[in-house]
Design a protein around this motif. Structure first.
Motif, PDB file in Angstrom:
ATOM      1  N   SER A  66      56.535  72.439  47.393  1.00 37.95           N
ATOM      2  CA  SER A  66      57.335  71.268  47.060  1.00 37.95           C
ATOM      3  C   SER A  66      58.192  71.489  45.827  1.00 37.95           C
ATOM      4  N   GLY A  67      59.445  71.020  45.918  1.00 36.37           N
ATOM      5  CA  GLY A  67      60.334  71.014  44.775  1.00 36.37           C
ATOM      6  C   GLY A  67      61.146  72.265  44.558  1.00 36.37           C
ATOM      7  N   TRP A  68      60.856  73.337  45.294  1.00 39.72           N
ATOM      8  CA  TRP A  68      61.592  74.581  45.139  1.00 39.72           C
ATOM      9  C   TRP A  68      62.817  74.590  46.038  1.00 39.72           C
ATOM     10  N   THR A  69      63.945  75.031  45.502  1.00 39.62           N
ATOM     11  CA  THR A  69      65.200  75.121  46.254  1.00 39.62           C
ATOM     12  C   THR A  69      65.513  76.584  46.536  1.00 39.62           C
ATOM     13  N   PHE A  84      64.505  81.573  44.695  1.00 38.24           N
ATOM     14  CA  PHE A  84      64.146  80.159  44.658  1.00 38.24           C
ATOM     15  C   PHE A  84      64.257  79.648  43.222  1.00 38.24           C
ATOM     16  N   LYS A  86      63.549  76.075  40.484  1.00 40.18           N
ATOM     17  CA  LYS A  86      62.935  74.766  40.248  1.00 40.18           C
ATOM     18  C   LYS A  86      62.887  74.497  38.751  1.00 40.18           C
ATOM     19  N   THR A  89      57.827  71.158  35.748  1.00 37.24           N
ATOM     20  CA  THR A  89      57.303  69.841  35.384  1.00 37.24           C
ATOM     21  C   THR A  89      56.054  69.958  34.518  1.00 37.24           C
ATOM     22  N   GLN A  93      53.241  76.546  37.135  1.00 38.04           N
ATOM     23  CA  GLN A  93      53.722  76.108  38.448  1.00 38.04           C
ATOM     24  C   GLN A  93      53.489  77.223  39.465  1.00 38.04           C
ATOM     25  N   ILE A  95      54.134  78.844  43.416  1.00 39.48           N
ATOM     26  CA  ILE A  95      55.019  78.859  44.582  1.00 39.48           C
ATOM     27  C   ILE A  95      54.386  79.763  45.636  1.00 39.48           C
ATOM     28  N   THR A 119      70.433  74.886  35.643  1.00 36.14           N
ATOM     29  CA  THR A 119      70.663  75.034  37.067  1.00 36.14           C
ATOM     30  C   THR A 119      71.341  76.373  37.286  1.00 36.14           C
TER      31      THR A 119
END
Length: 213
Positions: A66-69, A84, A86, A89, A93, A95, A119
């Motif tokens: 979840s949350g990874w682009t 990827f 992100k 938070t 974290q 992945i 970004t």
């Protein structure tokens, strides 16, 4: 100088601050394994995490975490990669990677900003089978104000690092992945060559711009 003028001046100075490199780590992710991004550094909420997953086949790695682009994918003659991203938070974290063999993470920060984050911008990749030298593609940067970093990823271990980059030690050895980052913030980035690998190998290389969100 009134209070509002001082705030505007401080905001302008903050926006000119370059991205700082926080740390990196790596691990094997074969058989659907996962990489926990933290390592020997103090990641915090708001830091930008960039993870490259390498495959020693032409199947591009994927993630369902979840949350990874997915920022970019590229398949070569015998290897493939996916990148990827992100915004963190917390301090650690994970992945999960499917169709991967190894994953490498980089964490970056705008240390001077009141609200951290970041970004990605321009990205370019190339594939060259059976080569002995590194060719990292050039980028037309999204931001040309001198605050962007450029990350480089190469699906082969290197014996030398191109000028302008600092190198990260690859996990494994021949035909694994190396990650690089510019030693300073930049306003433009041309194609680079000159780094070498130990023997002829299929090479997939990527240049990725990191900028303020």
């Amino acid at each position: 100088m009134d209070t509002i003028a001082k705030m505007l001046l401080m905001t302008g100075a903050q926006k000119r601050q370059p991205i700082s490199f926080v740390g990196s780590n790596n691990g094997y992710v074969n058989a659907g394994g996962s990489l926990t991004v933290n390592g020997d550094f103090s990641m915090k909420a708001g830091d930008l995490m960039i993870v490259l997953a390498f495959s020693n086949s032409t199947t591009v790695p994927t993630t369902g975490s979840s949350g990874w682009t997915t920022l970019h994918t590229k398949a070569g003659a015998s290897t493939a990669l996916a990148i990827f991203g992100k915004v963190a938070t917390g301090t650690s974290q994970a992945i999960q990677i499917t169709n991967g063999y190894e994953a490498e993470a980089q964490v970056l920060r705008y240390a001077a900003m009141a609200t951290p984050g970041g970004t990605y911008g321009a990205v370019a990749s190339t594939s060259s089978p059976a080569v002995t030298s590194i060719n990292l593609p050039g980028l037309t940067l999204t931001k040309t104000d001198g605050t962007s970093r450029v990350l480089g990823f190469i699906t082969s271990s290197t014996s030398s690092v191109p000028t302008g980059y600092a190198g990260m030690t690859a996990l494994g050895g021949y035909s694994q992945v190396n990650q690089l980052y510019t030693t300073a913030a930049v306003s433009s980035w041309s194609a680079l060559s000159g780094g070498s690998i130990g023997a002829a190998a299929d090479l997939v290389s990527v240049s990725l711009e990191i900028l303020r969100s």
